[in-house]
Enzyme design. Sequence first.
Site, PDB file in Angstrom:
ATOM      1  N   GLU A  39       0.801  -1.232   0.000  1.00  0.00           N
ATOM      2  CA  GLU A  39       0.000   0.000   0.000  1.00  0.00           C
ATOM      3  C   GLU A  39       0.829   1.276   0.000  1.00  0.00           C
ATOM      4  OE1 GLU A  39      -2.124   1.806   2.869  1.00  0.00           O
ATOM      5  OE2 GLU A  39      -0.486   1.813   4.297  1.00  0.00           O
ATOM      6  N   ASN A  40       2.152   1.152   0.264  1.00  0.00           N
ATOM      7  CA  ASN A  40       3.028   2.340   0.235  1.00  0.00           C
ATOM      8  C   ASN A  40       4.066   2.258  -0.882  1.00  0.00           C
ATOM      9  OD1 ASN A  40       2.876   1.633   3.607  1.00  0.00           O
ATOM     10  ND2 ASN A  40       2.044   3.563   2.856  1.00  0.00           N
ATOM     11  N   ASN A  67      -4.820   1.592   4.211  1.00  0.00           N
ATOM     12  CA  ASN A  67      -5.562   2.852   4.128  1.00  0.00           C
ATOM     13  C   ASN A  67      -5.231   3.657   2.871  1.00  0.00           C
ATOM     14  OD1 ASN A  67      -3.108   2.913   5.779  1.00  0.00           O
ATOM     15  ND2 ASN A  67      -3.457   5.105   5.951  1.00  0.00           N
ATOM     16  N   HIS A  68      -4.013   3.468   2.325  1.00  0.00           N
ATOM     17  CA  HIS A  68      -3.616   4.230   1.124  1.00  0.00           C
ATOM     18  C   HIS A  68      -3.969   3.524  -0.193  1.00  0.00           C
ATOM     19  CE1 HIS A  68      -1.746   7.323   3.431  1.00  0.00           C
ATOM     20  NE2 HIS A  68      -0.863   6.506   3.980  1.00  0.00           N
ATOM     21  N   HIS A 152      -4.483  -4.352   8.951  1.00  0.00           N
ATOM     22  CA  HIS A 152      -3.782  -3.079   8.779  1.00  0.00           C
ATOM     23  C   HIS A 152      -4.254  -2.126   9.863  1.00  0.00           C
ATOM     24  CE1 HIS A 152      -1.155  -0.850   6.102  1.00  0.00           C
ATOM     25  NE2 HIS A 152      -1.924   0.203   6.305  1.00  0.00           N
TER      26      HIS A 152
HETATM   27 FE   FE2 Z   1      -1.020   2.152   6.193  1.00  0.00          FE
END
Ligand code: FE2
Length: 259
Positions: A39-40, A67-68, A152
């Site tokens: 996700e990053n 979340n991203h 997460h």
């Molecule tokens: Fe995160």
Amino acid sequence: MNILFIGDIVGKSGRDVISSLLYSLKKENKIDLVIANGENSAHGKGITYKIYNSLISDGIDYITMGNHTYSKSEINTYMDDMRNLVVPYNHKLRTTDNYYKIIEYKGLRICLTNILSDVLIGEADGDAYEAFEKVLENTRHLNPDFYFVDLHAEATATKRVFIEHFKEYAKVVVGTHTHVQTADERMIGDCAFITDVGMCGSYDSVIGRDIEESIITNVYHDKTHFTVSNAPAIFCAVVIEIDEKLKKPVSIRRIQIRP
Ligand code: FE2
């Protein structure tokens, strides 16, 4: 069966450490399947189609998110082509049903899923527990032997409560999001657990972000862009051994390689 689960891949230095280490780590640890949190991976927030493909060609089989997930808007254009991407069930922006995958291996059926906690994470729609109840409800008919959960979450207690509450179903719970590996990996009964796997990202950074910029943002509250640190990366992962006859995990072991 040995599963390598790799913690949050942060930016280019995180992707570079995957390219340089993954092939040999798979051989050394007799790895059958690789799952990574991506996700990053695109400049610290989100993923692109190009980066998804490069991670898959480096040897990652499934990519979970957080979340991203939707930070790079092109994800919605390519979602159907990213067949091995698993997004959080309870992300506010989720529009597709790729929040789980059934992984079949020598008669085993593992349901891989991704859940967000709503503690200090604004993108979550409801808490992690109600989200997993829904995943169970929606996927039970697929008869998985057990669930493998990338949880997460920011708060440590959230993660321990999760495995204690769902240990009948979620036999593997690996925490992601904080980017700092915790030294609490263990079997809890017949479940493999770690609070946070840690990251693959710049070792000399603030959880992957440029140090100077982090000081400006946090101490002086000045507006900045989000700059990922380019310093060489730490590699963080866990190896989970699954007994195919017992159809459950039997051990979990940490890997942490500093530059
Ligand atoms: Fe995160």
